[in-house]
Design a protein around this motif. Structure first.
Motif, PDB file in Angstrom:
ATOM      1  N   ASP A   1      67.561   9.195 -47.213  1.00 56.80           N
ATOM      2  CA  ASP A   1      68.467   9.948 -46.303  1.00 56.80           C
ATOM      3  C   ASP A   1      68.162  11.663 -46.810  1.00 56.80           C
ATOM      4  N   SER A   2      68.435  11.593 -48.308  1.00 60.59           N
ATOM      5  CA  SER A   2      68.198  12.774 -48.722  1.00 60.59           C
ATOM      6  C   SER A   2      66.818  13.663 -48.436  1.00 60.59           C
ATOM      7  N   PHE A   3      65.562  12.728 -48.630  1.00 62.14           N
ATOM      8  CA  PHE A   3      64.469  13.335 -48.301  1.00 62.14           C
ATOM      9  C   PHE A   3      64.342  13.757 -47.058  1.00 62.14           C
ATOM     10  N   VAL A   4      64.676  13.017 -46.131  1.00 59.40           N
ATOM     11  CA  VAL A   4      64.637  13.649 -44.593  1.00 59.40           C
ATOM     12  C   VAL A   4      65.444  14.737 -44.327  1.00 59.40           C
ATOM     13  N   HIS A   5      66.781  14.816 -44.811  1.00 56.36           N
ATOM     14  CA  HIS A   5      67.384  16.226 -45.158  1.00 56.36           C
ATOM     15  C   HIS A   5      66.567  17.217 -45.535  1.00 56.36           C
ATOM     16  N   GLY A   6      65.951  17.036 -46.537  1.00 60.62           N
ATOM     17  CA  GLY A   6      65.390  18.160 -47.226  1.00 60.62           C
ATOM     18  C   GLY A   6      64.107  18.478 -46.644  1.00 60.62           C
ATOM     19  N   LEU A   7      63.514  17.519 -45.725  1.00 63.13           N
ATOM     20  CA  LEU A   7      62.378  17.901 -45.048  1.00 63.13           C
ATOM     21  C   LEU A   7      62.856  18.561 -43.839  1.00 63.13           C
ATOM     22  N   HIS A   8      64.062  18.279 -43.258  1.00 62.66           N
ATOM     23  CA  HIS A   8      64.309  19.079 -42.172  1.00 62.66           C
ATOM     24  C   HIS A   8      64.503  20.798 -42.631  1.00 62.66           C
ATOM     25  N   VAL A   9      65.212  20.799 -43.662  1.00 63.05           N
ATOM     26  CA  VAL A   9      65.714  22.420 -44.217  1.00 63.05           C
ATOM     27  C   VAL A   9      64.294  22.840 -44.402  1.00 63.05           C
ATOM     28  N   THR A  10      63.295  22.188 -44.996  1.00 63.65           N
ATOM     29  CA  THR A  10      62.081  22.637 -45.299  1.00 63.65           C
ATOM     30  C   THR A  10      61.293  23.001 -44.000  1.00 63.65           C
ATOM     31  N   LEU A  11      61.473  22.351 -42.914  1.00 66.21           N
ATOM     32  CA  LEU A  11      60.761  22.667 -41.752  1.00 66.21           C
ATOM     33  C   LEU A  11      61.444  23.999 -40.897  1.00 66.21           C
ATOM     34  N   LEU A  12      62.727  24.032 -41.352  1.00 67.02           N
ATOM     35  CA  LEU A  12      63.497  25.184 -40.776  1.00 67.02           C
ATOM     36  C   LEU A  12      62.953  26.519 -41.398  1.00 67.02           C
ATOM     37  N   VAL A  13      62.730  26.488 -42.649  1.00 59.56           N
ATOM     38  CA  VAL A  13      62.301  27.680 -43.483  1.00 59.56           C
ATOM     39  C   VAL A  13      60.840  28.039 -43.052  1.00 59.56           C
ATOM     40  N   SER A  14      59.831  26.846 -42.785  1.00 60.12           N
ATOM     41  CA  SER A  14      58.856  27.195 -42.492  1.00 60.12           C
ATOM     42  C   SER A  14      58.596  27.564 -41.186  1.00 60.12           C
ATOM     43  N   ALA A  15      59.339  27.221 -40.123  1.00 60.30           N
ATOM     44  CA  ALA A  15      59.524  28.065 -38.838  1.00 60.30           C
ATOM     45  C   ALA A  15      59.786  29.673 -38.957  1.00 60.30           C
ATOM     46  N   GLY A  16      60.816  29.843 -39.907  1.00 56.77           N
ATOM     47  CA  GLY A  16      61.266  31.318 -40.100  1.00 56.77           C
ATOM     48  C   GLY A  16      59.918  32.054 -40.554  1.00 56.77           C
ATOM     49  N   LEU A  17      59.235  31.284 -41.298  1.00 55.85           N
ATOM     50  CA  LEU A  17      57.970  32.037 -42.144  1.00 55.85           C
ATOM     51  C   LEU A  17      57.022  32.263 -40.733  1.00 55.85           C
ATOM     52  N   LEU A  18      56.867  31.241 -40.170  1.00 55.34           N
ATOM     53  CA  LEU A  18      55.970  31.321 -39.031  1.00 55.34           C
ATOM     54  C   LEU A  18      56.180  32.527 -38.134  1.00 55.34           C
ATOM     55  N   LEU A  19      57.641  32.588 -37.483  1.00 54.77           N
ATOM     56  CA  LEU A  19      58.042  33.520 -36.834  1.00 54.77           C
ATOM     57  C   LEU A  19      58.019  35.229 -37.416  1.00 54.77           C
ATOM     58  N   MET A  20      57.965  35.123 -38.461  1.00 59.24           N
ATOM     59  CA  MET A  20      57.824  36.414 -39.553  1.00 59.24           C
ATOM     60  C   MET A  20      56.112  36.749 -39.086  1.00 59.24           C
ATOM     61  N   GLY A  21      55.380  35.616 -39.274  1.00 63.71           N
ATOM     62  CA  GLY A  21      54.124  35.966 -38.936  1.00 63.71           C
ATOM     63  C   GLY A  21      53.746  36.318 -37.551  1.00 63.71           C
ATOM     64  N   ALA A  22      54.185  35.894 -36.635  1.00 66.09           N
ATOM     65  CA  ALA A  22      54.340  36.157 -35.325  1.00 66.09           C
ATOM     66  C   ALA A  22      54.628  37.892 -35.043  1.00 66.09           C
ATOM     67  N   ALA A  23      55.608  38.132 -35.885  1.00 61.29           N
ATOM     68  CA  ALA A  23      56.125  39.592 -35.762  1.00 61.29           C
ATOM     69  C   ALA A  23      55.104  40.506 -36.394  1.00 61.29           C
ATOM     70  N   MET A  24      54.649  40.048 -37.470  1.00 62.32           N
ATOM     71  CA  MET A  24      53.672  40.762 -38.233  1.00 62.32           C
ATOM     72  C   MET A  24      52.271  40.982 -37.316  1.00 62.32           C
ATOM     73  N   ALA A  25      51.862  40.044 -36.361  1.00 59.82           N
ATOM     74  CA  ALA A  25      50.668  40.048 -35.680  1.00 59.82           C
ATOM     75  C   ALA A  25      50.951  41.030 -34.651  1.00 59.82           C
ATOM     76  N   LEU A  26      51.850  41.607 -34.344  1.00 58.76           N
ATOM     77  CA  LEU A  26      52.110  42.569 -33.466  1.00 58.76           C
ATOM     78  C   LEU A  26      51.288  43.873 -33.769  1.00 58.76           C
ATOM     79  N   ARG A  27      50.880  43.950 -34.953  1.00 57.72           N
ATOM     80  CA  ARG A  27      50.075  45.261 -35.466  1.00 57.72           C
ATOM     81  C   ARG A  27      48.522  45.083 -35.502  1.00 57.72           C
ATOM     82  N   LEU A  28      48.238  43.829 -34.795  1.00 54.94           N
ATOM     83  CA  LEU A  28      46.702  43.805 -34.359  1.00 54.94           C
ATOM     84  C   LEU A  28      46.263  44.497 -32.993  1.00 54.94           C
ATOM     85  N   PRO A  29      45.063  44.608 -32.975  1.00 58.13           N
ATOM     86  CA  PRO A  29      44.599  45.364 -31.981  1.00 58.13           C
ATOM     87  C   PRO A  29      45.233  44.572 -30.599  1.00 58.13           C
ATOM     88  N   ARG A  30      45.208  45.256 -29.401  1.00 62.38           N
ATOM     89  CA  ARG A  30      45.689  44.489 -28.169  1.00 62.38           C
ATOM     90  C   ARG A  30      44.387  43.932 -27.753  1.00 62.38           C
TER      91      ARG A  30
END
Length: 535
Positions: free
Chosen positions: A480-509
């Motif tokens: 149960d603890s591992f599954v909970h930790g996996l969910h938290v890690t997934l949320l952090v990973s999703a946040g990093l990916l959305l940061m990457g999406a914001a960074m990509a807005l500097r690329l050429p159109r």
């Protein structure tokens, strides 16, 4: 006059590496990449057999596994820039030869020290091969539309290699001894070396000024220290440990001094002016963020499949195959997507799609849900490959042709650093979320509880020793603890990916396809006269 034009056009095609054979060159380069990608993962399934045969200590086993990526990541800039100076094909062929010899040494190793040495030499060979393949590809395909298609094929092959490694290793171990996972490299090298010498064009940068040997060694030592320290953090070592902190600090200082040295030199190893171009620096940042968000997650997902769902290593590899097939499809469709949508929308879309897949995976629990896993892995593979394809293509296209080797090395180094930091960061997040759930399991002694908090595997071992209802309770709490930790890690990973999406807005159109014509020396007057006669 038509003869002169014809001769100049022929020289221009040869200088650019164009012509009917460029697709054959792509095949040769993809075989090179496949070899390196397979070798990076093929040993993972052979570790138990190596441990049983060679009896390495804990530290020796760690070096057997980690020395290959550690050495490879450290030397990418050194060999990438050296290829720009002495010839990229020459470095690639030397890498082929060293890779074959090191594979034979690894297969025949009879003690851990020899295997560590062989794996280090494989890392040197890989560092010669990886930037050379991308820089030759940059030279052979001067037209950006064709180059985008070639990079798509190249990246699809990389996805295949990463997936084939464990499956090939498992097959070989069922029929042969562990050294066979290295012997498969030798016939491929014996074919690639003469074929590469015959078919690959030689190319190099301008070659102005002396090669900065001191700078190259500073970069190699600095990267070695940083990657070594990051790997120790990812392995759960305490951050305040001397063996972790000292390499990180020394490595970071050396890299800062390397950057200052390059800025002062008239002919630097790596033209840092490339980073002043928004498309180049943004592409590098996107590569780092994509790997940071996902590589550590991949290792945690493999533990989930095996330890929580109880799948075998082969079944785990098969469950991850949809991700590989989706990545292959994205690589092959990448050129068309890039032309239609442009780098900005393509990379941003890739990051967002990958974040959606990661959030889908938060629905995973303690029981198997194959349809959820397959659909999430398909979206994850397609989104990740879309992101990396757009970032790599933009990075290479922004780099001057003379700096192709250095630019390719920067990209591959970013990939390796992002992967290492991701393992350390997401591993720390996972441990922080997992450990508290095991602090107060009824009936479990404090010493056993402390040991169980290290990892899910250790928790299972402790539960087995305790046995009875207490052992069952500890095992359930650990899951149960591992599954909970996996969910938290997934949320952090999703946040990093959305940061990457914001960074990509500097690329050429849009995808700029105009390429400057290569500088070609016109034939001498006698050759021009001969051309008129032949015309």
């Amino acid at each position: 006059m038509s003869g002169t034009t014809t001769a100049a056009a022929a020289l221009r095609r040869r200088a650019a590496g164009a012509g009917a054979n460029r697709w054959v060159v792509l095949v040769v380069l993809c075989v090179s990449l496949l070899l390196v990608a397979v070798d990076a993962t093929v040993l993972h399934v052979a570790v138990p057999a190596v441990t049983e045969d060679l009896r390495p200590g804990a530290m020796e086993l760690l070096w057997i596994v980690d020395v290959y990526p550690l050495v490879c990541a450290s030397l990418l800039i050194l060999f990438g820039t050296l290829g720009d100076r002495v010839g990229r094909r020459r470095i690639l062929l030397l890498g082929y030869a060293l890779f074959g010899l090191a594979s034979a040494l690894a297969a025949l190793a009879r003690d851990p020290q020899i295997l560590i040495l062989a794996r280090a030499l494989l890392g040197v060979g890989g560092a010669m091969i990886m930037p050379a393949t991308l820089s030759i590809l940059r030279q052979v395909f001067p037209d950006r539309r064709e180059r985008a298609l070639a990079i798509g094929v190249w990246s699809a092959v990389a996805a295949v290699g990463a997936a084939v490694g464990p499956l090939l290793g498992g097959f070989l171990l069922e029929h042969f001894w562990w050294g066979s996972v290295f012997l498969v490299n030798i016939p491929l090298m014996l074919v690639s070396l003469p074929v590469g010498r015959l078919l690959l064009p030689e190319s190099r940068g301008t070659g102005d000024g002396p090669w900065d040997v001191v700078g190259a060694l500073m970069a190699a030592a600095g990267l070695f220290g940083v990657v070594f320290g990051v790997k120790r953090l990812g392995g759960g070592e305490p951050p305040a440990s001397v063996l972790t902190l000292a390499p990180l600090v020394v490595g970071a200082v050396l890299l800062v001094l390397f950057v200052r040295r390059q800025r002062r030199r008239t002919h630097p190893l790596v033209d840092l002016a490339m980073f002043s171009r928004p498309a180049f620096s943004t592409s590098v940042g996107c590569i780092v963020l994509a790997m940071l968000a996902l590589v550590g997650l991949e290792l945690i997902a493999a533990q989930y499949l095996q330890l929580v769902l109880g799948l075998s290593p082969l079944e785990t590899g098969l469950r991850l195959l949809p991700l590989t097939f989706a990545a292959m499809a994205a690589g092959l469709a990448g050129a068309r997507m890039l032309r239609r949508f442009g780098p900005r929308r393509m990379v941003c879309f890739g990051f967002c799609l990958t974040a959606v897949a990661v959030l889908l995976l938060t629905a995973m629990g303690g029981t198997d849900n194959p349809s959820l896993l397959v659909s999430a892995f398909v979206v994850l593979g397609f989104g990740l490959e879309t992101t990396l394809f757009g970032a790599y293509e933009s990075m290479l296209s922004e780099a001057p042709p003379a700096q192709a080797g250095g630019a390719a090395a920067v990209g591959e180094t970013s990939y390796q650093l992002g992967a290492g930091i991701g393992i350390a960061l997401l591993g720390s997040v996972m441990n922080a979320a997992y450990a508290p759930g095991l602090s107060s399991v009824p009936g479990v002694p404090s010493a056993s509880s402390a040991a169980a908090r290290h990892s899910l595997g250790e928790a299972y071992e402790v539960a087995g020793r305790l046995g009875g209802p207490v052992g069952v309770a500890l095992r359930r709490a650990a899951q149960d603890s591992f599954v909970h930790g996996l969910h938290v890690t997934l949320l952090v990973s999703a946040g990093l990916l959305l940061m990457g999406a914001a960074m990509a807005l500097r690329l050429p159109r849009v995808m700029q396809c105009a390429e400057p014509a290569p500088k070609v020396e016109l034939p001498a007057p006698r050759e021009m006269a001969d051309s008129r006669v032949s015309a």
